[in-house]
Design a protein around this motif. Structure first.
Motif, PDB file in Angstrom:
ATOM      1  N   ARG A  93       5.925  12.784  -6.205  1.00 50.13           N
ATOM      2  CA  ARG A  93       6.858  13.516  -7.056  1.00 50.13           C
ATOM      3  C   ARG A  93       8.169  12.759  -7.166  1.00 50.13           C
ATOM      4  N   VAL A  94       8.793  12.885  -8.337  1.00 49.77           N
ATOM      5  CA  VAL A  94      10.133  12.358  -8.518  1.00 49.77           C
ATOM      6  C   VAL A  94      10.849  13.274  -9.500  1.00 49.77           C
ATOM      7  N   GLU A  95      12.128  13.538  -9.248  1.00 48.61           N
ATOM      8  CA  GLU A  95      12.928  14.367 -10.136  1.00 48.61           C
ATOM      9  C   GLU A  95      13.927  13.503 -10.890  1.00 48.61           C
ATOM     10  N   ILE A  96      14.096  13.792 -12.171  1.00 46.17           N
ATOM     11  CA  ILE A  96      15.087  13.099 -12.982  1.00 46.17           C
ATOM     12  C   ILE A  96      15.850  14.150 -13.784  1.00 46.17           C
ATOM     13  N   ARG A  97      17.009  13.768 -14.298  1.00 51.09           N
ATOM     14  CA  ARG A  97      17.783  14.641 -15.168  1.00 51.09           C
ATOM     15  C   ARG A  97      17.647  14.141 -16.600  1.00 51.09           C
ATOM     16  N   PHE A  98      17.376  15.069 -17.514  1.00 50.39           N
ATOM     17  CA  PHE A  98      17.212  14.715 -18.918  1.00 50.39           C
ATOM     18  C   PHE A  98      17.832  15.812 -19.773  1.00 50.39           C
ATOM     19  N   HIS A  99      18.899  15.462 -20.481  1.00 52.06           N
ATOM     20  CA  HIS A  99      19.591  16.411 -21.347  1.00 52.06           C
ATOM     21  C   HIS A  99      19.950  17.711 -20.620  1.00 52.06           C
ATOM     22  N   GLY A 100      20.460  17.564 -19.405  1.00 49.98           N
ATOM     23  CA  GLY A 100      20.916  18.721 -18.658  1.00 49.98           C
ATOM     24  C   GLY A 100      19.838  19.488 -17.932  1.00 49.98           C
ATOM     25  N   ARG A 101      18.604  18.991 -17.972  1.00 50.95           N
ATOM     26  CA  ARG A 101      17.505  19.677 -17.292  1.00 50.95           C
ATOM     27  C   ARG A 101      16.930  18.790 -16.196  1.00 50.95           C
ATOM     28  N   THR A 102      16.316  19.441 -15.209  1.00 46.68           N
ATOM     29  CA  THR A 102      15.620  18.718 -14.151  1.00 46.68           C
ATOM     30  C   THR A 102      14.147  18.619 -14.526  1.00 46.68           C
ATOM     31  N   LEU A 103      13.667  17.395 -14.629  1.00 44.92           N
ATOM     32  CA  LEU A 103      12.252  17.166 -14.907  1.00 44.92           C
ATOM     33  C   LEU A 103      11.603  16.603 -13.649  1.00 44.92           C
ATOM     34  N   GLU A 104      10.558  17.276 -13.188  1.00 47.20           N
ATOM     35  CA  GLU A 104       9.831  16.812 -12.001  1.00 47.20           C
ATOM     36  C   GLU A 104       8.507  16.212 -12.460  1.00 47.20           C
ATOM     37  N   ILE A 105       8.318  14.928 -12.152  1.00 45.68           N
ATOM     38  CA  ILE A 105       7.089  14.225 -12.541  1.00 45.68           C
ATOM     39  C   ILE A 105       6.127  14.215 -11.369  1.00 45.68           C
TER      40      ILE A 105
ATOM     41  N   VAL B 201      12.705  24.232 -32.919  1.00 42.71           N
ATOM     42  CA  VAL B 201      12.895  25.207 -31.843  1.00 42.71           C
ATOM     43  C   VAL B 201      13.625  24.536 -30.695  1.00 42.71           C
ATOM     44  N   ALA B 202      14.734  25.098 -30.296  1.00 44.18           N
ATOM     45  CA  ALA B 202      15.544  24.500 -29.237  1.00 44.18           C
ATOM     46  C   ALA B 202      15.235  25.142 -27.895  1.00 44.18           C
ATOM     47  N   TRP B 203      15.723  24.515 -26.830  1.00 44.09           N
ATOM     48  CA  TRP B 203      15.573  25.076 -25.491  1.00 44.09           C
ATOM     49  C   TRP B 203      16.338  26.391 -25.447  1.00 44.09           C
ATOM     50  N   SER B 204      15.654  27.456 -25.142  1.00 41.72           N
ATOM     51  CA  SER B 204      16.266  28.784 -25.133  1.00 41.72           C
ATOM     52  C   SER B 204      16.540  29.198 -23.706  1.00 41.72           C
ATOM     53  N   PRO B 205      17.396  30.229 -23.519  1.00 41.11           N
ATOM     54  CA  PRO B 205      17.673  30.704 -22.162  1.00 41.11           C
ATOM     55  C   PRO B 205      16.427  31.214 -21.448  1.00 41.11           C
ATOM     56  N   LYS B 206      15.342  31.479 -22.209  1.00 46.91           N
ATOM     57  CA  LYS B 206      14.129  31.995 -21.580  1.00 46.91           C
ATOM     58  C   LYS B 206      13.343  30.895 -20.872  1.00 46.91           C
ATOM     59  N   THR B 207      13.647  29.638 -21.211  1.00 42.55           N
ATOM     60  CA  THR B 207      12.992  28.546 -20.504  1.00 42.55           C
ATOM     61  C   THR B 207      13.737  28.295 -19.200  1.00 42.55           C
ATOM     62  N   SER B 208      13.015  27.781 -18.208  1.00 44.59           N
ATOM     63  CA  SER B 208      13.659  27.496 -16.932  1.00 44.59           C
ATOM     64  C   SER B 208      14.345  26.140 -16.995  1.00 44.59           C
ATOM     65  N   GLU B 209      15.330  25.954 -16.099  1.00 47.71           N
ATOM     66  CA  GLU B 209      16.057  24.688 -16.106  1.00 47.71           C
ATOM     67  C   GLU B 209      15.173  23.560 -15.590  1.00 47.71           C
ATOM     68  N   SER B 210      14.194  23.873 -14.751  1.00 50.97           N
ATOM     69  CA  SER B 210      13.295  22.870 -14.197  1.00 50.97           C
ATOM     70  C   SER B 210      11.984  22.842 -14.985  1.00 50.97           C
ATOM     71  N   LEU B 211      11.480  21.647 -15.218  1.00 49.05           N
ATOM     72  CA  LEU B 211      10.239  21.469 -15.978  1.00 49.05           C
ATOM     73  C   LEU B 211       9.344  20.495 -15.221  1.00 49.05           C
ATOM     74  N   LYS B 212       8.089  20.912 -14.978  1.00 51.80           N
ATOM     75  CA  LYS B 212       7.163  20.076 -14.219  1.00 51.80           C
ATOM     76  C   LYS B 212       6.139  19.436 -15.158  1.00 51.80           C
ATOM     77  N   ILE B 213       6.014  18.109 -15.032  1.00 55.79           N
ATOM     78  CA  ILE B 213       5.100  17.336 -15.880  1.00 55.79           C
ATOM     79  C   ILE B 213       4.117  16.603 -14.970  1.00 55.79           C
ATOM     80  N   ALA B 214       2.824  16.885 -15.114  1.00 55.76           N
ATOM     81  CA  ALA B 214       1.799  16.241 -14.288  1.00 55.76           C
ATOM     82  C   ALA B 214       1.122  15.130 -15.076  1.00 55.76           C
ATOM     83  N   LEU B 215       0.955  13.978 -14.444  1.00 57.54           N
ATOM     84  CA  LEU B 215       0.219  12.862 -15.027  1.00 57.54           C
ATOM     85  C   LEU B 215      -1.239  12.979 -14.584  1.00 57.54           C
TER      86      LEU B 215
END
Length: 283
Positions: A55-67, A6-20
Protein backbone atom coordinates in the motif's frame (compact mmCIF):
# COMPACT_ATOMS: atom_id res chain seq x y z
CA UNK A 1 -26.63 16.40 -17.71
CA UNK A 2 -23.15 15.31 -18.65
CA UNK A 3 -21.74 12.51 -16.53
CA UNK A 4 -18.24 13.91 -17.13
CA UNK A 5 -19.12 17.15 -15.33
CA UNK A 6 -20.08 15.46 -12.06
CA UNK A 7 -17.78 16.84 -9.39
CA UNK A 8 -16.61 15.37 -6.10
CA UNK A 9 -19.55 15.87 -3.77
CA UNK A 10 -19.63 15.98 0.04
CA UNK A 11 -21.19 12.50 -0.10
CA UNK A 12 -17.92 11.02 -1.32
CA UNK A 13 -15.28 10.20 1.27
CA UNK A 14 -11.99 12.07 1.40
CA UNK A 15 -10.09 8.77 1.08
CA UNK A 16 -10.26 6.68 -2.10
CA UNK A 17 -8.86 3.15 -2.44
CA UNK A 18 -7.62 1.92 -5.82
CA UNK A 19 -6.60 -1.74 -6.23
CA UNK A 20 -4.28 -2.90 -9.02
CA UNK A 21 -5.65 -6.25 -10.21
CA UNK A 22 -4.37 -8.64 -12.87
CA UNK A 23 -2.53 -11.78 -13.84
CA UNK A 24 1.09 -12.32 -12.73
CA UNK A 25 3.76 -10.28 -14.48
CA UNK A 26 1.44 -7.77 -16.15
CA UNK A 27 3.25 -4.81 -14.59
CA UNK A 28 1.28 -4.17 -11.38
CA UNK A 29 4.34 -3.57 -9.21
CA UNK A 30 5.99 -1.35 -11.82
CA UNK A 31 2.86 0.75 -12.08
CA UNK A 32 2.57 0.80 -8.29
CA UNK A 33 6.13 2.12 -8.00
CA UNK A 34 5.54 4.76 -10.65
CA UNK A 35 2.30 5.94 -9.04
CA UNK A 36 3.82 6.08 -5.59
CA UNK A 37 7.11 7.54 -6.85
CA UNK A 38 8.99 5.21 -4.53
CA UNK A 39 10.30 1.67 -4.78
CA UNK A 40 8.04 0.07 -2.20
CA UNK A 41 7.29 -3.04 -4.25
CA UNK A 42 9.90 -5.44 -5.53
CA UNK A 43 9.87 -5.45 -9.34
CA UNK A 44 10.90 -8.76 -10.89
CA UNK A 45 10.32 -10.64 -14.14
CA UNK A 46 9.73 -13.77 -12.08
CA UNK A 47 6.02 -14.49 -11.78
CA UNK A 48 4.39 -14.31 -8.37
CA UNK A 49 6.88 -11.98 -6.67
CA UNK A 50 4.23 -9.91 -4.86
CA UNK A 51 2.76 -12.17 -2.19
CA UNK A 52 1.02 -9.62 0.02
CA UNK A 53 -0.95 -6.43 -0.57
CA UNK A 54 1.44 -3.46 -0.64
CA UNK A 55 0.00 0.00 0.00
CA UNK A 56 1.00 3.58 -0.59
CA UNK A 57 -0.93 6.80 0.06
CA UNK A 58 -0.67 9.91 -2.08
CA UNK A 59 -2.46 13.26 -2.14
CA UNK A 60 -4.31 14.23 -5.31
CA UNK A 61 -6.41 17.39 -5.60
CA UNK A 62 -6.97 17.53 -1.86
CA UNK A 63 -7.86 13.86 -1.49
CA UNK A 64 -5.99 10.88 -0.10
CA UNK A 65 -5.63 8.09 -2.63
CA UNK A 66 -4.50 4.71 -1.32
CA UNK A 67 -3.02 2.40 -3.97
CA UNK A 68 -3.17 -1.33 -3.31
CA UNK A 69 -0.73 -3.56 -5.20
CA UNK A 70 -1.92 -7.17 -5.19
CA UNK A 71 -0.48 -10.54 -6.06
CA UNK A 72 -1.23 -11.75 -9.58
CA UNK A 73 -4.00 -14.30 -9.91
CA UNK A 74 -3.54 -17.43 -11.99
CA UNK A 75 -6.21 -19.96 -12.93
CA UNK A 76 -7.34 -21.87 -9.82
CA UNK A 77 -6.01 -25.16 -11.21
CA UNK A 78 -2.54 -23.65 -11.66
CA UNK A 79 -2.25 -22.12 -8.20
CA UNK A 80 0.28 -23.68 -5.89
CA UNK A 81 -0.77 -24.83 -2.45
CA UNK A 82 -0.02 -22.70 0.56
CA UNK A 83 1.23 -19.16 0.15
CA UNK A 84 -0.02 -18.63 -3.44
CA UNK A 85 -3.56 -19.63 -2.56
CA UNK A 86 -3.37 -17.33 0.45
CA UNK A 87 -2.21 -14.52 -1.85
CA UNK A 88 -5.18 -15.18 -4.11
CA UNK A 89 -7.52 -14.78 -1.15
CA UNK A 90 -5.78 -11.52 -0.22
CA UNK A 91 -6.28 -10.26 -3.78
CA UNK A 92 -9.99 -11.04 -3.70
CA UNK A 93 -10.19 -9.30 -0.32
CA UNK A 94 -8.47 -6.26 -1.86
CA UNK A 95 -11.20 -6.11 -4.52
CA UNK A 96 -13.82 -6.03 -1.77
CA UNK A 97 -11.89 -3.39 0.18
CA UNK A 98 -11.29 -1.06 -2.76
CA UNK A 99 -13.52 1.58 -4.30
CA UNK A 100 -12.00 1.40 -7.79
CA UNK A 101 -10.16 -1.51 -9.43
CA UNK A 102 -7.61 -1.01 -12.16
CA UNK A 103 -7.62 -4.22 -14.22
CA UNK A 104 -4.17 -4.47 -15.79
CA UNK A 105 -3.90 -6.16 -19.19
CA UNK A 106 -0.51 -6.82 -20.81
CA UNK A 107 -0.25 -5.25 -24.29
CA UNK A 108 2.36 -7.83 -25.29
CA UNK A 109 0.24 -10.90 -24.52
CA UNK A 110 -3.13 -12.18 -25.76
CA UNK A 111 -6.04 -11.49 -23.46
CA UNK A 112 -7.23 -14.53 -21.57
CA UNK A 113 -10.46 -15.80 -20.08
CA UNK A 114 -8.88 -15.13 -16.71
CA UNK A 115 -8.77 -11.41 -17.56
CA UNK A 116 -12.48 -11.59 -18.32
CA UNK A 117 -13.14 -13.56 -15.12
CA UNK A 118 -11.29 -10.95 -13.05
CA UNK A 119 -13.39 -8.22 -14.67
CA UNK A 120 -16.49 -10.21 -13.80
CA UNK A 121 -15.41 -10.47 -10.15
CA UNK A 122 -14.85 -6.71 -9.98
CA UNK A 123 -18.28 -6.00 -11.46
CA UNK A 124 -19.99 -8.57 -9.23
CA UNK A 125 -18.44 -6.80 -6.23
CA UNK A 126 -19.95 -3.54 -7.50
CA UNK A 127 -16.62 -1.74 -7.78
CA UNK A 128 -15.57 0.92 -10.24
CA UNK A 129 -13.34 -0.38 -13.02
CA UNK A 130 -10.62 0.96 -15.31
CA UNK A 131 -9.00 -1.30 -17.91
CA UNK A 132 -5.29 -0.42 -17.94
CA UNK A 133 -3.26 -1.56 -20.94
CA UNK A 134 0.32 -1.91 -19.70
CA UNK A 135 3.71 -2.08 -21.46
CA UNK A 136 2.47 0.05 -24.38
CA UNK A 137 6.08 1.05 -25.11
CA UNK A 138 6.81 -2.55 -26.19
CA UNK A 139 4.28 -2.63 -29.05
CA UNK A 140 4.34 -0.64 -32.29
CA UNK A 141 0.60 -0.24 -32.74
CA UNK A 142 -2.06 -0.46 -30.05
CA UNK A 143 -5.07 -0.05 -32.37
CA UNK A 144 -5.49 -3.78 -32.99
CA UNK A 145 -5.12 -4.45 -29.26
CA UNK A 146 -7.89 -1.96 -28.51
CA UNK A 147 -10.07 -3.72 -31.10
CA UNK A 148 -9.45 -7.04 -29.33
CA UNK A 149 -10.24 -5.46 -25.95
CA UNK A 150 -13.52 -4.12 -27.31
CA UNK A 151 -14.40 -7.59 -28.57
CA UNK A 152 -13.27 -9.58 -25.52
CA UNK A 153 -14.72 -7.14 -22.97
CA UNK A 154 -17.95 -6.34 -24.78
CA UNK A 155 -19.76 -6.74 -21.45
CA UNK A 156 -17.90 -3.64 -20.20
CA UNK A 157 -18.76 -0.92 -22.73
CA UNK A 158 -18.77 1.65 -19.93
CA UNK A 159 -15.23 0.90 -18.69
CA UNK A 160 -12.57 3.42 -19.78
CA UNK A 161 -9.35 2.04 -21.27
CA UNK A 162 -6.07 3.66 -20.27
CA UNK A 163 -2.95 2.97 -22.35
CA UNK A 164 0.11 3.17 -20.11
CA UNK A 165 3.80 2.51 -19.86
CA UNK A 166 5.54 2.48 -16.51
CA UNK A 167 8.87 2.65 -18.35
CA UNK A 168 8.08 5.96 -20.05
CA UNK A 169 5.46 7.18 -17.58
CA UNK A 170 2.85 7.45 -20.33
CA UNK A 171 -0.60 8.27 -18.92
CA UNK A 172 0.07 6.76 -15.49
CA UNK A 173 -1.12 9.81 -13.53
CA UNK A 174 -4.34 9.88 -15.59
CA UNK A 175 -5.31 6.87 -13.50
CA UNK A 176 -5.87 9.28 -10.60
CA UNK A 177 -8.10 11.54 -12.68
CA UNK A 178 -10.21 8.63 -13.95
CA UNK A 179 -10.50 7.10 -10.48
CA UNK A 180 -11.80 10.32 -8.91
CA UNK A 181 -14.23 10.82 -11.80
CA UNK A 182 -15.55 7.27 -11.44
CA UNK A 183 -15.85 7.70 -7.67
CA UNK A 184 -18.12 10.71 -8.24
CA UNK A 185 -20.36 8.68 -10.56
CA UNK A 186 -20.59 5.86 -8.01
CA UNK A 187 -22.12 8.39 -5.59
CA UNK A 188 -24.49 9.89 -8.16
CA UNK A 189 -28.16 9.94 -7.10
CA UNK A 190 -30.75 10.39 -9.85
CA UNK A 191 -34.11 12.07 -9.34
CA UNK A 192 -37.05 9.67 -9.30
CA UNK A 193 -38.92 11.89 -11.78
CA UNK A 194 -36.03 11.70 -14.25
CA UNK A 195 -35.75 7.93 -13.85
CA UNK A 196 -39.46 7.44 -14.50
CA UNK A 197 -39.26 9.62 -17.59
CA UNK A 198 -36.52 7.31 -18.91
CA UNK A 199 -38.58 4.22 -17.99
CA UNK A 200 -41.69 5.57 -19.77
CA UNK A 201 -39.66 6.34 -22.89
CA UNK A 202 -38.16 2.84 -22.82
CA UNK A 203 -41.58 1.17 -22.53
CA UNK A 204 -42.95 3.23 -25.43
CA UNK A 205 -39.90 2.73 -27.63
CA UNK A 206 -39.63 -0.99 -26.96
CA UNK A 207 -42.71 -2.51 -25.23
CA UNK A 208 -41.41 -5.30 -22.99
CA UNK A 209 -42.25 -8.86 -23.87
CA UNK A 210 -42.02 -11.65 -21.34
CA UNK A 211 -41.65 -15.37 -21.19
CA UNK A 212 -44.63 -17.71 -21.66
CA UNK A 213 -46.51 -15.15 -23.80
CA UNK A 214 -46.84 -12.72 -20.89
CA UNK A 215 -46.81 -8.93 -21.08
CA UNK A 216 -44.82 -7.64 -18.10
CA UNK A 217 -45.70 -4.08 -17.14
CA UNK A 218 -42.97 -1.95 -15.53
CA UNK A 219 -44.75 0.87 -13.70
CA UNK A 220 -42.12 2.94 -11.91
CA UNK A 221 -38.46 2.95 -10.92
CA UNK A 222 -36.56 4.32 -7.93
CA UNK A 223 -32.90 4.47 -6.94
CA UNK A 224 -32.33 2.80 -3.58
CA UNK A 225 -28.56 2.93 -3.14
CA UNK A 226 -25.18 4.18 -4.38
CA UNK A 227 -21.72 2.61 -4.60
CA UNK A 228 -22.82 0.93 -6.76
CA UNK A 229 -25.96 2.73 -7.93
CA UNK A 230 -28.92 0.42 -7.46
CA UNK A 231 -32.33 0.76 -9.12
CA UNK A 232 -35.56 -1.04 -8.26
CA UNK A 233 -38.25 -1.40 -10.94
CA UNK A 234 -41.79 -2.00 -9.70
CA UNK A 235 -44.57 -3.47 -11.81
CA UNK A 236 -46.45 -6.60 -12.82
CA UNK A 237 -45.01 -9.97 -13.94
CA UNK A 238 -41.50 -8.52 -13.90
CA UNK A 239 -39.98 -11.88 -13.02
CA UNK A 240 -40.82 -12.94 -16.58
CA UNK A 241 -39.10 -10.00 -18.29
CA UNK A 242 -36.68 -11.06 -21.01
CA UNK A 243 -33.02 -10.32 -20.24
CA UNK A 244 -32.67 -8.30 -23.45
CA UNK A 245 -35.21 -5.73 -22.23
CA UNK A 246 -33.33 -5.34 -18.95
CA UNK A 247 -30.17 -4.61 -20.91
CA UNK A 248 -32.16 -2.18 -23.05
CA UNK A 249 -33.32 -0.28 -19.96
CA UNK A 250 -29.74 -0.05 -18.70
CA UNK A 251 -28.62 1.34 -22.06
CA UNK A 252 -31.40 3.95 -21.94
CA UNK A 253 -30.25 5.11 -18.50
CA UNK A 254 -26.62 5.22 -19.60
CA UNK A 255 -27.50 7.27 -22.68
CA UNK A 256 -28.22 10.20 -20.38
CA UNK A 257 -26.10 9.22 -17.39
CA UNK A 258 -23.11 7.23 -18.72
CA UNK A 259 -21.91 6.12 -15.26
CA UNK A 260 -18.38 5.84 -16.62
CA UNK A 261 -16.48 2.89 -15.15
CA UNK A 262 -19.41 2.11 -12.87
CA UNK A 263 -21.61 -1.00 -12.81
CA UNK A 264 -25.25 -0.26 -12.10
CA UNK A 265 -27.49 -2.85 -10.47
CA UNK A 266 -31.19 -3.59 -10.92
CA UNK A 267 -33.87 -5.42 -8.99
CA UNK A 268 -37.37 -6.12 -10.31
CA UNK A 269 -40.22 -6.22 -7.80
CA UNK A 270 -43.80 -7.31 -8.44
CA UNK A 271 -46.38 -5.03 -6.82
CA UNK A 272 -48.69 -7.92 -5.97
CA UNK A 273 -45.91 -9.72 -4.06
CA UNK A 274 -46.94 -9.08 -0.44
CA UNK A 275 -44.01 -11.07 0.94
CA UNK A 276 -41.58 -8.64 -0.70
CA UNK A 277 -39.83 -11.39 -2.58
CA UNK A 278 -37.59 -9.64 -5.08
CA UNK A 279 -36.34 -11.03 -8.35
CA UNK A 280 -32.76 -9.80 -8.20
CA UNK A 281 -31.61 -9.66 -11.76
CA UNK A 282 -28.19 -8.01 -11.78
CA UNK A 283 -26.97 -7.96 -15.35
Amino acid sequence: VSQEKVAWSPKTSESLKIALIGRPNVGKSSLFNTLGQKQQALVSSRQGTTRDVNRVEIRFHGRTLEILDTAGLRKPGKREVGIEKFSALRTLAAIEESDICALLVDATEPHSKLDQALAGQIIEAGKGIIVVLTKADLVDDTDHILDELERDFNFLPYAPVLITSSETGQNVTKLFELATEIDATRHLELKTSELNKILSEAVIEHPPAGLKNTRPKPKYIVQTDTCPPWFVVHGRDLGLLHWSWKRFLERKIREKYPFIGTPIMFSYRNNQDKTKNTANLND
